[in-house]
Design a protein around this motif. Structure first.
Motif, PDB file in Angstrom:
ATOM      1  N   ILE A  43      -2.758  -2.530  -7.229  1.00 19.02           N
ATOM      2  CA  ILE A  43      -4.088  -2.402  -6.975  1.00 19.02           C
ATOM      3  C   ILE A  43      -4.620  -3.568  -6.691  1.00 19.02           C
ATOM      4  N   TYR A  50      -7.993   2.216  -2.946  1.00 19.58           N
ATOM      5  CA  TYR A  50      -8.893   3.302  -2.963  1.00 19.58           C
ATOM      6  C   TYR A  50      -9.883   3.546  -1.919  1.00 19.58           C
ATOM      7  N   GLU A  52     -12.125   6.129  -1.447  1.00 23.87           N
ATOM      8  CA  GLU A  52     -13.007   6.852  -2.005  1.00 23.87           C
ATOM      9  C   GLU A  52     -12.951   8.182  -1.192  1.00 23.87           C
ATOM     10  N   VAL A  56     -12.053   8.460  -8.464  1.00 23.95           N
ATOM     11  CA  VAL A  56     -11.233   7.147  -9.166  1.00 23.95           C
ATOM     12  C   VAL A  56     -10.239   7.372  -9.927  1.00 23.95           C
ATOM     13  N   TRP A  59      -7.210   9.254  -8.081  1.00 16.84           N
ATOM     14  CA  TRP A  59      -6.574   8.114  -7.417  1.00 16.84           C
ATOM     15  C   TRP A  59      -5.509   7.319  -7.902  1.00 16.84           C
TER      16      TRP A  59
END
Length: 160
Positions: A43, A50, A52, A56, A59
């Protein structure tokens, strides 16, 4: 996505992320920590982004799930037939009737759905997103998993 926002979100969800990682790694603490560290690196390095399209948490759980499976596949490339687990049949009761043992004895998809719903307060729709399955498939695994757990719990009560 701003790095500060991302770090804040990861800190807020760390406890839940760790528990999900542990569950994806068959409750192996060390492997779960390694997987979570790999997820955070993915990440923060921008390898997992991410977009959107979902929440969150949904994901993040997806990233953890796929990273855990990647690591599991890497570790099992050279396993022999002696290292394969015994085949569990539908009616077989786990030897230990603890909650963890009963959950571990379920087929993987049923176990994942039940863990996400009951331990991580996710909806079936969110589970479908994490697992990348149709909602009907997730509902089927949810219903079958609950039914199997109920049957096992009733059998253990009768035997005691």
């Amino acid at each position: 996505m701003k790095k500060h926002w991302l770090e804040t979100i990861l800190k807020e969800l760390h406890s839940e992320a760790y528990h999900w990682s542990r569950q994806c790694c068959s409750f192996d603490e060390e492997r779960a920590k390694d997987v979570l560290q790999l997820v955070y690196l993915k990440i923060l390095e921008g390898k997992a982004v991410y977009k959107e399209k979902s929440q969150v948490k949904t994901w993040l759980f997806s990233v953890i799930r796929y990273t855990a499976y990647e690591e599991l596949r890497k570790g099992n490339k050279n396993s022999s037939l002696d290292q394969l687990p015994d085949i569990a049949y539908e009616d077989d009761l786990p030897e230990n009737d603890s909650h963890e043992a009963l959950l571990q004895a379920l087929p993987d998809r049923q176990k994942e759905v039940l863990l996400m719903v009951f331990y991580h307060d996710m909806t079936l729709e969110q589970c479908a997103e994490v697992m990348q399955l149709h909602i009907g498939t997730v509902r089927t695994h949810y219903d079958r998993g609950k039914k199997r757990l109920k049957d096992w719990i009733e059998k253990t009560r009768i035997e005691k």
